[in-house]
Write an enzyme that holds these catalytic residues in place. Structure first.
Site, PDB file in Angstrom:
ATOM      1  N   ARG A 260       0.836  -1.198   0.000  1.00  0.00           N
ATOM      2  CA  ARG A 260       0.000   0.000   0.000  1.00  0.00           C
ATOM      3  C   ARG A 260       0.866   1.242   0.000  1.00  0.00           C
ATOM      4  O   ARG A 260       2.020   1.223   0.422  1.00  0.00           O
ATOM      5  CB  ARG A 260      -0.916   0.015   1.231  1.00  0.00           C
ATOM      6  CG  ARG A 260      -2.128  -0.897   1.117  1.00  0.00           C
ATOM      7  CD  ARG A 260      -3.013  -0.822   2.340  1.00  0.00           C
ATOM      8  NE  ARG A 260      -2.389  -1.395   3.507  1.00  0.00           N
ATOM      9  CZ  ARG A 260      -1.785  -0.718   4.464  1.00  0.00           C
ATOM     10  NH1 ARG A 260      -1.777   0.615   4.436  1.00  0.00           N
ATOM     11  NH2 ARG A 260      -1.226  -1.335   5.480  1.00  0.00           N
TER      12      ARG A 260
ATOM     13  N   TYR B 250      -1.625  -3.604  -6.887  1.00  0.00           N
ATOM     14  CA  TYR B 250      -1.348  -4.374  -5.684  1.00  0.00           C
ATOM     15  C   TYR B 250      -2.452  -4.328  -4.620  1.00  0.00           C
ATOM     16  O   TYR B 250      -2.913  -3.246  -4.251  1.00  0.00           O
ATOM     17  CB  TYR B 250      -0.029  -3.900  -5.041  1.00  0.00           C
ATOM     18  CG  TYR B 250       0.371  -4.874  -3.972  1.00  0.00           C
ATOM     19  CD1 TYR B 250       0.978  -6.069  -4.311  1.00  0.00           C
ATOM     20  CD2 TYR B 250       0.036  -4.655  -2.648  1.00  0.00           C
ATOM     21  CE1 TYR B 250       1.266  -7.012  -3.353  1.00  0.00           C
ATOM     22  CE2 TYR B 250       0.319  -5.590  -1.674  1.00  0.00           C
ATOM     23  CZ  TYR B 250       0.930  -6.777  -2.035  1.00  0.00           C
ATOM     24  OH  TYR B 250       1.203  -7.708  -1.086  1.00  0.00           O
TER      25      TYR B 250
ATOM     26  N   LYS C  72      -9.536  -2.523   1.673  1.00  0.00           N
ATOM     27  CA  LYS C  72      -9.283  -1.375   2.539  1.00  0.00           C
ATOM     28  C   LYS C  72     -10.072  -0.134   2.090  1.00  0.00           C
ATOM     29  O   LYS C  72     -10.565   0.635   2.920  1.00  0.00           O
ATOM     30  CB  LYS C  72      -7.780  -1.073   2.593  1.00  0.00           C
ATOM     31  CG  LYS C  72      -6.952  -2.252   3.117  1.00  0.00           C
ATOM     32  CD  LYS C  72      -7.318  -2.556   4.543  1.00  0.00           C
ATOM     33  CE  LYS C  72      -6.907  -3.910   5.077  1.00  0.00           C
ATOM     34  NZ  LYS C  72      -5.566  -4.258   5.313  1.00  0.00           N
TER      35      LYS C  72
ATOM     36  N   HIS D  40     -10.576  -2.526  11.557  1.00  0.00           N
ATOM     37  CA  HIS D  40      -9.460  -3.336  11.054  1.00  0.00           C
ATOM     38  C   HIS D  40      -9.182  -4.438  12.082  1.00  0.00           C
ATOM     39  O   HIS D  40      -8.196  -4.391  12.803  1.00  0.00           O
ATOM     40  CB  HIS D  40      -8.237  -2.416  10.882  1.00  0.00           C
ATOM     41  CG  HIS D  40      -7.112  -3.023  10.117  1.00  0.00           C
ATOM     42  ND1 HIS D  40      -5.813  -2.592  10.248  1.00  0.00           N
ATOM     43  CD2 HIS D  40      -7.079  -4.014   9.203  1.00  0.00           C
ATOM     44  CE1 HIS D  40      -5.035  -3.285   9.436  1.00  0.00           C
ATOM     45  NE2 HIS D  40      -5.766  -4.162   8.800  1.00  0.00           N
TER      46      HIS D  40
ATOM     47  N   SER E 231      -1.406  -3.865  10.081  1.00  0.00           N
ATOM     48  CA  SER E 231      -1.081  -4.828   9.035  1.00  0.00           C
ATOM     49  C   SER E 231       0.220  -5.547   9.367  1.00  0.00           C
ATOM     50  O   SER E 231       1.173  -4.933   9.858  1.00  0.00           O
ATOM     51  CB  SER E 231      -0.902  -4.111   7.698  1.00  0.00           C
ATOM     52  OG  SER E 231      -2.069  -3.414   7.364  1.00  0.00           O
TER      53      SER E 231
ATOM     54  N   CYS F  49       0.939  -7.774  11.634  1.00  0.00           N
ATOM     55  CA  CYS F  49       1.261  -7.952  13.060  1.00  0.00           C
ATOM     56  C   CYS F  49       0.622  -9.220  13.613  1.00  0.00           C
ATOM     57  O   CYS F  49       0.448  -9.361  14.824  1.00  0.00           O
ATOM     58  CB  CYS F  49       0.801  -6.751  13.870  1.00  0.00           C
ATOM     59  SG  CYS F  49       1.789  -5.283  13.599  1.00  0.00           S
TER      60      CYS F  49
ATOM     61  N   ASP G  83      -9.162  -9.902   9.045  1.00  0.00           N
ATOM     62  CA  ASP G  83      -8.685  -8.548   8.735  1.00  0.00           C
ATOM     63  C   ASP G  83      -9.699  -7.441   9.015  1.00  0.00           C
ATOM     64  O   ASP G  83      -9.320  -6.375   9.460  1.00  0.00           O
ATOM     65  CB  ASP G  83      -8.264  -8.492   7.259  1.00  0.00           C
ATOM     66  CG  ASP G  83      -7.405  -7.268   6.931  1.00  0.00           C
ATOM     67  OD1 ASP G  83      -6.574  -6.870   7.768  1.00  0.00           O
ATOM     68  OD2 ASP G  83      -7.573  -6.699   5.831  1.00  0.00           O
TER      69      ASP G  83
ATOM     70  N   ARG H 203       2.090 -12.227  -0.545  1.00  0.00           N
ATOM     71  CA  ARG H 203       0.764 -12.572  -0.017  1.00  0.00           C
ATOM     72  C   ARG H 203       0.195 -13.830  -0.653  1.00  0.00           C
ATOM     73  O   ARG H 203       0.604 -14.228  -1.736  1.00  0.00           O
ATOM     74  CB  ARG H 203      -0.213 -11.412  -0.323  1.00  0.00           C
ATOM     75  CG  ARG H 203       0.177 -10.079   0.295  1.00  0.00           C
ATOM     76  CD  ARG H 203      -0.449  -9.907   1.647  1.00  0.00           C
ATOM     77  NE  ARG H 203       0.062  -8.753   2.374  1.00  0.00           N
ATOM     78  CZ  ARG H 203      -0.529  -8.259   3.455  1.00  0.00           C
ATOM     79  NH1 ARG H 203      -1.644  -8.800   3.909  1.00  0.00           N
ATOM     80  NH2 ARG H 203      -0.009  -7.239   4.091  1.00  0.00           N
TER      81      ARG H 203
HETATM   82  O1  SAT Z   1      -2.735  -4.762   0.896  1.00  0.00           O
HETATM   83  S1  SAT Z   1      -3.675  -4.744   2.027  1.00  0.00           S
HETATM   84  O2  SAT Z   1      -3.851  -3.374   2.474  1.00  0.00           O
HETATM   85  O3  SAT Z   1      -4.939  -5.286   1.648  1.00  0.00           O
HETATM   86  C1  SAT Z   1      -3.052  -5.684   3.288  1.00  0.00           C
HETATM   87  C2  SAT Z   1      -2.765  -4.918   4.501  1.00  0.00           C
HETATM   88  O4  SAT Z   1      -1.909  -4.042   4.469  1.00  0.00           O
HETATM   89  O5  SAT Z   1      -3.395  -5.178   5.545  1.00  0.00           O
HETATM   90 MN    MN Z   2      -5.129  -5.435   7.122  1.00  0.00          MN
END
Ligand code: SAT
Ligand code: MN
Length: 601
Positions: free
Chosen positions: A87, A215, A224, A244, A266, A268, A295, A385
């Site tokens: 991100r 991405y 998100k 989140h 994210s 963690c 998530d 991922r």
């Molecule tokens: O790429 S995402 O934002 O969906 C994954 C994350 O950072 O939690």
């Molecule tokens: Mn996340």
């Protein structure tokens, strides 16, 4: 409904009875097509046949590489552009009429400037490409808590991922036709040029425009962009919360299940906690963890005053590195088939590979597609991922499909805190809990571009995701504490406390169950605590540590309370709240001051 592919000279009409309830959608699709000028338009129905066709097409053009089909049937590798692997918070904007409504926590642009900037980028950007229209539903199709959206994209990789991550296609379109309300997301990979990349949100118009990245969180707009930034705004006006957070069910040997929602930034360990396997002794007694989501959590008060939560997603977009049979056997079992891997390494026999997989194999190719050379960096990108359907997770809870959601007993906040913060503490009440969430800090991770390991405030793990002013957001959280409400207890955890030698003091992973057990005992009024100015810590012997090897330093730091350290922390929290000026709720400032004072006494 059949998938409709047609050339743009023909009218742009989605299937549907007479089309009248889809008029707004059809008009928007026509408007976008006129701007982006695609060669063809394809309305996605979410069918297997459609998916197979797209996969075959992506294999032909190299977007996807087929992995070993004996070991990983139906699985593929995607290598994203090396400059497009996470991100981009510095390129993410919230465009509200008044800048104050976006708050100091967001980059802001006026809606008019935002649209101008984005429309200039979108102008003609789909020439030579197919434009895909993806109707999707965030949450179970029949749930009143769910919300729909439509993403328009020129990326078949996005279509394939959205098919896994959301309820996509014909059933979602039918709900949109019923409700005639949806979030509009327009996305193009553009030229994947970091200089021409923006992720723009228009919460007042329930609209997202994203350009120049293929991405994850930048491109899968249901995630998100919709389910957090736009949904947080919708949730505020409709009286619910878009968070989140993972959601898990903790079943005790008596067969009683309590649901816990937990917010961590994210990368963690949300996926690991959501899929936790209890330690041996607990398993033997009959303890189980059920995965509802890893998530995002949408929750609202039910008729009985409790908060009911759904996972708006249908899949997991999890971090690959570190996922192993030891750290997360359920995730590993989930991704043995029908999985899209992004930016992992590959073994000689074409199996996906990442650091920490620990299965005795070795990579030969790195995430860029080059011969692996340890001297040049890891085989898998640290933010590589996997995308997989939640249904493939052995612990996926049947309750995740319950339209009513699951009742939440405890809310957990946590971050990466190498020092000061103990393993677990409980907030005194809801207002204190909101402050605990608001004051959350964590070290940055590879999930966003920028430096890794830098401490920053990340309230409720929403710093990159709250679609409006944090001061208003905290106020919204406080507003749930009203007559008749039966709110969850709020806790803070820190799995990442380090010793003097820099190693983690707490074993984490499955052992985290011990902490969850203490929380549920607290919810039921069955476990003792020690009251301190920062909240309730487990009283000696109340959190089960049988079989955990903890030295003296571990016990002292994980369960201790460092008054001088917390005095400094509370001074810093006070400064942080002040950054929001007069919009910061007085109740939260009072709470900060009350604790700061108690720390002096
Ligand atoms: O790429 S995402 O934002 O969906 C994954 C994350 O950072 O939690
Ligand atoms: Mn996340």
């Amino acid at each position: 409904m059949n998938a409709i592919s047609h050339d743009v000279s023909k009218p742009v009409i989605a299937a549907g009875s007479d089309g009248s309830r889809l008029a707004a959608l059809n008009a928007w699709v026509a408007e976008v097509a006129a701007l982006t000028k695609p060669d063809a338009i394809h309305w996605c129905d979410g069918s297997d046949a459609e998916n197979a066709k797209l996969i075959a097409q992506m294999e032909r053009d190299g977007t996807l590489v087929k992995l070993n089909q004996q070991t990983h049937p139906g699985s593929y590798l995607h290598r994203s552009h090396p400059d497009d692997v996470a991100r981009v918070e510095h390129l993410t904007f919230v465009c509200t009429t008044n800048q104050d409504d976006a708050g100091p926590n967001n980059h802001w642009m006026s809606p008019a400037d935002g649209h101008d900037k984005m429309d200039a980028l979108f102008d003609g950007c789909m020439k030579g490409r197919t434009m895909y229209v993806i109707p999707y539903c965030m949450g179970p199709i029949e749930s009143p808590l769910s919300r729909c959206g439509v993403e328009i994209t020129d990326s078949p990789y996005v279509v394939a991922n959205m098919r896994i991550m959301t309820r996509m296609g014909a059933p979602a379109l039918a709900r949109i036709e019923r409700e005639s309300k949806f979030v509009r997301g327009l996305h193009s990979i553009g030229e994947l040029d970091p200089e021409r990349r923006f992720i723009m949100h228009f919460p007042e118009e329930l609209t997202i425009k994203s350009f120049g990245s293929g991405y994850g969180g930048n491109a899968l707009l249901g995630k998100k962009c919709h389910a957090l930034r736009i949904a947080s705004h919708q949730a505020r006006s409709e009286g619910w919360l878009a968070e989140h957070m993972l959601i898990l069910g903790l079943e005790n040997p008596q067969g009683e299940t309590h649901y816990i929602a937990a917010a961590f930034p994210s990368a963690c360990g949300k996926t690991n906690l959501a899929m936790l396997i209890p330690p041996e002794g607990y398993r033997a007694q009959g303890w189980k963890v059920w995965t509802v989501g890893d998530d995002i959590c949408w929750m609202r008060p039910g008729a009985d005053g409790r908060l009911y939560a759904i996972n708006p997603e249908a899949g997991f977009f999890g971090v690959a590195p570190g996922t192993s049979d030891k750290s997360n056997p359920n995730a590993l079992a989930s991704i043995q088939m029908n999985t899209i891997f992004t930016n992992v390494g590959v073994t000689a026999d074409n199996q996906p590979w990442w650091e920490g997989l620990d299965n005795g194999q070795q990579p030969v190719t790195d995430w860029r597609g080059n011969a692996f050379d340890a001297a040049k960096g890891p085989a898998a990108h640290p933010n590589s991922r996997f995308t997989v359907s939640a249904k493939q997770c052995p612990t996926y809870s049947p309750e995740a499909e319950n339209p009513a959601g699951v009742p939440i007993s405890a809310i957990v906040f946590g971050g990466r805190r190498p020092s000061l913060v103990p393993l677990v503490f409980e907030a005194r009440d809801w207002t204190h809990g909101v402050l605990v969430g608001a004051a959350m800090g964590s070290e940055t991770t590879a999930a966003a571009t920028g430096a890794v390991g830098v401490m920053r405030r990340d309230p409720m793990a929403m710093k990159p995701f709250c679609g409006y002013n944090f001061a208003d957001y905290f106020n919204h959280w406080l507003s749930f504490d009203k007559a008749g409400a039966k709110l969850p207890k709020i806790f803070h955890v820190n799995w990442f406390r380090k010793g003097d030698d820099g190693s983690f003091l707490w074993p984490g992973f499955g052992e985290n169950l011990r902490v969850l057990e203490w929380m549920i005992q607290r919810v039921k009024g069955e476990a003792g605590s020690v009251e301190t100015p920062i909240g309730h810590l487990p009283a000696d012997g109340e959190l089960n540590l049988e079989g955990v090897a903890l030295g003296e330093e571990g016990r002292a730091k994980l369960f201790g309370f460092d008054r001088a350290g917390w005095q400094a922390e509370f001074a810093s929290i006070g400064e942080y709240l002040d950054e929001y000026g007069p919009r910061m709720p007085q109740a939260l400032k009072d709470e900060q001051q009350r604790i700061a004072k108690a720390l002096q006494d």
